[in-house]
Design a protein around this motif. Structure first.
Motif, PDB file in Angstrom:
ATOM      1  N   PRO A  92      -2.896   1.910   9.683  1.00  5.07           N
ATOM      2  CA  PRO A  92      -2.942   1.046  10.859  1.00  5.07           C
ATOM      3  C   PRO A  92      -3.890   1.625  11.904  1.00  5.07           C
ATOM      4  O   PRO A  92      -3.955   2.843  12.067  1.00  5.07           O
ATOM      5  CB  PRO A  92      -1.499   1.047  11.360  1.00  5.07           C
ATOM      6  CG  PRO A  92      -0.871   2.238  10.754  1.00  5.07           C
ATOM      7  CD  PRO A  92      -1.622   2.571   9.517  1.00  5.07           C
ATOM      8  N   PRO A 151       0.847  -1.193   0.000  1.00  7.80           N
ATOM      9  CA  PRO A 151       0.000   0.000   0.000  1.00  7.80           C
ATOM     10  C   PRO A 151       0.890   1.253   0.000  1.00  7.80           C
ATOM     11  O   PRO A 151       1.925   1.258   0.668  1.00  7.80           O
ATOM     12  CB  PRO A 151      -0.781  -0.111   1.301  1.00  7.80           C
ATOM     13  CG  PRO A 151      -0.733  -1.556   1.658  1.00  7.80           C
ATOM     14  CD  PRO A 151       0.541  -2.098   1.109  1.00  7.80           C
ATOM     15  N   PRO A 152       0.482   2.305  -0.763  1.00  3.27           N
ATOM     16  CA  PRO A 152       1.356   3.463  -0.970  1.00  3.27           C
ATOM     17  C   PRO A 152       1.989   4.025   0.302  1.00  3.27           C
ATOM     18  O   PRO A 152       3.171   4.328   0.315  1.00  3.27           O
ATOM     19  CB  PRO A 152       0.430   4.479  -1.619  1.00  3.27           C
ATOM     20  CG  PRO A 152      -0.598   3.666  -2.315  1.00  3.27           C
ATOM     21  CD  PRO A 152      -0.771   2.422  -1.498  1.00  3.27           C
ATOM     22  N   LYS A 153       1.216   4.130   1.370  1.00  6.46           N
ATOM     23  CA  LYS A 153       1.761   4.741   2.583  1.00  6.46           C
ATOM     24  C   LYS A 153       2.834   3.864   3.228  1.00  6.46           C
ATOM     25  O   LYS A 153       3.837   4.353   3.716  1.00  6.46           O
ATOM     26  CB  LYS A 153       0.648   5.030   3.592  1.00  6.46           C
ATOM     27  CG  LYS A 153       0.579   6.509   3.933  1.00  6.46           C
ATOM     28  CD  LYS A 153      -0.466   6.834   4.946  1.00  6.46           C
ATOM     29  CE  LYS A 153      -0.628   8.344   5.002  1.00  6.46           C
ATOM     30  NZ  LYS A 153      -1.731   8.755   5.864  1.00  6.46           N
ATOM     31  N   GLN A 154       2.588   2.565   3.224  1.00  2.00           N
ATOM     32  CA  GLN A 154       3.591   1.646   3.785  1.00  2.00           C
ATOM     33  C   GLN A 154       4.853   1.657   2.935  1.00  2.00           C
ATOM     34  O   GLN A 154       5.971   1.646   3.443  1.00  2.00           O
ATOM     35  CB  GLN A 154       3.025   0.227   3.838  1.00  2.00           C
ATOM     36  CG  GLN A 154       2.003   0.032   4.940  1.00  2.00           C
ATOM     37  CD  GLN A 154       1.477  -1.390   4.977  1.00  2.00           C
ATOM     38  OE1 GLN A 154       2.070  -2.304   4.407  1.00  2.00           O
ATOM     39  NE2 GLN A 154       0.340  -1.574   5.640  1.00  2.00           N
ATOM     40  N   ASN A 197      -4.587   0.248   4.539  1.00  2.00           N
ATOM     41  CA  ASN A 197      -3.205   0.312   5.003  1.00  2.00           C
ATOM     42  C   ASN A 197      -3.008   1.241   6.194  1.00  2.00           C
ATOM     43  O   ASN A 197      -1.942   1.286   6.766  1.00  2.00           O
ATOM     44  CB  ASN A 197      -2.274   0.746   3.887  1.00  2.00           C
ATOM     45  CG  ASN A 197      -2.663   2.090   3.331  1.00  2.00           C
ATOM     46  OD1 ASN A 197      -3.853   2.372   3.191  1.00  2.00           O
ATOM     47  ND2 ASN A 197      -1.696   2.907   3.029  1.00  2.00           N
ATOM     48  N   ASN A 226       3.652   1.797   9.995  1.00  2.00           N
ATOM     49  CA  ASN A 226       3.667   1.578   8.549  1.00  2.00           C
ATOM     50  C   ASN A 226       4.946   0.877   8.094  1.00  2.00           C
ATOM     51  O   ASN A 226       4.906  -0.028   7.266  1.00  2.00           O
ATOM     52  CB  ASN A 226       3.535   2.927   7.816  1.00  2.00           C
ATOM     53  CG  ASN A 226       2.086   3.285   7.547  1.00  2.00           C
ATOM     54  OD1 ASN A 226       1.330   2.483   7.018  1.00  2.00           O
ATOM     55  ND2 ASN A 226       1.701   4.495   7.920  1.00  2.00           N
ATOM     56  N   THR A 249      -6.772  -2.654  -0.060  1.00  2.00           N
ATOM     57  CA  THR A 249      -6.084  -2.932   1.191  1.00  2.00           C
ATOM     58  C   THR A 249      -6.250  -1.732   2.109  1.00  2.00           C
ATOM     59  O   THR A 249      -6.085  -0.615   1.683  1.00  2.00           O
ATOM     60  CB  THR A 249      -4.585  -3.139   0.952  1.00  2.00           C
ATOM     61  OG1 THR A 249      -4.434  -3.836  -0.258  1.00  2.00           O
ATOM     62  CG2 THR A 249      -3.966  -3.905   2.089  1.00  2.00           C
TER      63      THR A 249
END
Lengths: 192, 280
Positions: free
Chosen positions: B7, A137-140, B5, A171, B3
């Motif tokens: 958290p 995912p982009p943020k991770q 993402n 993340n 997804t």
């Protein structure tokens, strides 16, 4: 009596003379200091020169237009990373909204075709890891890249991704956990 | 597939910054293996202190399960290290990306302090005294003219050579293409007329005004010269006040006095032009 540091009755404070550390860096200095890192970041995020060029150019344009309004004491590096991250994340979101079915196809690093224990050499594996990073995912993905390849502190990552330090750390860790579950077994096969 | 993402607020799952995993593993009811495995991603990205790393190594050495997990994390870390390959260069220069022209700049040490010299594709565009001014202040001003400054000493070599010769007393005129940028016709006329004042001569602001057909505009002439981007090359130091005093100067009157002295013009104790100077 009220006294400003460095100022006396007949001597103006240094700031008034435009000298000393109060002069904000010029935009070109900020780009000279951090431009290469921003391009590297765009490249790590996309692993594709065309997309990296696009993010880089858009980041520079946005930064150039906003620079005059920026506080001179700002953390310019984190500020540029933030613009680049926003550009990247909103670009991905836009692509997914326009055509959700191409989400898997847009990925720039081709997914490895074969998955067999004997044929998997180190180069295949690296390609696969690269691919998996672009599928996070982009943020991770952004958080992992900033931490791993750009030596960013979690405070900087938090600023760059418009989130909290706790979420920035989460993340990064989440991204690594995902990569490990994906690769743990296969990584074992190519161990020298 | 979508997804999620972001958290959730899982503070308990994450080692709080600063809190030691060693202490955490000692808490009653806490399984050290959980603590160890949770700390492993952080180990890969430099989150752990040296004692924490030692504890993790110690723990994994004595625990088969954790050892295997740790091993796979380390290999992920190595793979990530190996994929940090050389990055290509951007296709566009920054100036092109921004739709600006480049101004290449370099520096010159002179008897009146360091000077920043910049040249665009059209010609010399900035001579900035740095004795009382920050480099970034000068660069910021260049940027306001729609130019993007890039440090490149070799590009300004012709200009720094000629300026060096001037300060060494070996050059009286400059032979350089000039880029004034977008300036008003009035300012262009003032700078043009000032450029024609020869080495060793001084003129009054009023005389420049008269020469460009704007008699009485001496104050406006002074203002225009105050914005002269190319001092020395456009010799605004040769323009003085009608009463024989020096008048204001972009780099300070100290520099103006030194430049005029270099050209054989001296001011006496009362800061008036010494008798015999060639004033018009």
């Amino acid at each position: 009596m009220l006294a400003t540091a460095g100022a006396t009755m007949d001597q103006p404070p240094l700031e008034a003379l435009g000298v000393g550390p109060t002069v904000a860096p010029s935009f070109s200095t900020v780009v000279a200091d951090h431009g290469d890192a921003i391009y590297r970041y765009a490249w790590h995020l996309t692993r594709n020169q065309t997309d990296a060029d696009d993010i880089y150019q858009e980041t520079l344009l946005k930064a150039y237009r906003a620079y005059g309004k920026l506080d001179g004491d700002a953390n310019h590096r984190a500020w540029l990373y933030r613009i680049a991250s926003n550009t990247f994340i909103s670009d991905r979101r836009k692509r997914n909204r326009e055509n959700p079915l191409t989400e898997a196809m847009e990925q720039t690093v081709p997914a490895p075709a074969v998955e067999q224990a004997d044929g998997l050499d180190a180069r295949d594996l690296l390609r696969e890891v690269e691919h998996s990073v672009t599928e996070l995912p982009p943020k991770q993905r952004a958080a992992l890249i900033l931490r791993k390849y750009h030596e960013a502190s979690y405070a900087e990552i938090a600023v760059s991704l418009n989130t909290s330090e706790v979420a920035a750390r989460a993340n990064v860790h989440e991204a690594l956990k995902k990569l490990r579950t994906q690769f743990a077994d296969r990584l074992d096969w190519i161990r020298p | 597939m979508t997804t999620h993402n972001e958290p959730r607020q899982t503070h308990i799952d994450q080692p709080a910054p600063g809190a030691s995993i060693i202490e955490e593993a000692r808490q009653p009811g806490v399984d050290p293996c959980d603590v160890a495995c949770d700390a492993m991603p952080g180990y890969l990205v430099g989150d752990l202190s040296t004692p924490e790393k030692l504890w993790l190594h110690e723990h994994t050495a004595g625990c088969n399960y954790c050892h295997n997990v740790f091993d796979s994390y380390e290999r992920v870390g190595n793979a990530l290290d190996d994929t940090a390959t050389a990055t290509p260069r951007p296709t566009l220069s920054v100036a092109t990306a921004l739709g600006l022209r480049e101004a290449r700049y370099g520096f010159l040490d002179t008897p009146v302090g360091p000077v920043l010299v910049a040249t665009s594709d059209l010609g010399l565009c900035e001579v900035g005294y740095l004795a009382h001014r920050e480099r970034d202040d000068v660069l910021g001003e260049i940027e306001t003219r729609g130019l993007f400054p890039i440090e490149n000493q070799a590009s300004v070599r012709p200009a720094t050579d000629q300026l060096g010769e001037y300060f060494a007393g070996k050059r009286h005129t400059f032979d350089l293409p000039i880029d004034f940028g977008a300036i008003t016709p009035f300012t262009r006329d003032v700078l043009g007329a000032t450029s024609r004042v020869p080495f060793g001569d001084v003129l009054t602001y009023g005389e420049i005004a008269r020469r460009i057909g704007k008699p009485g505009a001496s104050r406006a002439v002074g203002n225009a010269l105050g914005r002269n981007p190319l001092p020395v090359v456009v010799p605004c130091h040769r323009i003085v006040r009608a009463d024989g005093s020096m008048g204001w100067y972009t780099g300070g009157t100290g520099i103006k006095r030194r430049l005029l002295a270099l050209e054989g013009i001296h001011f006496d104790q009362t800061r008036q032009l010494a008798l015999g100077a060639n004033v018009h």
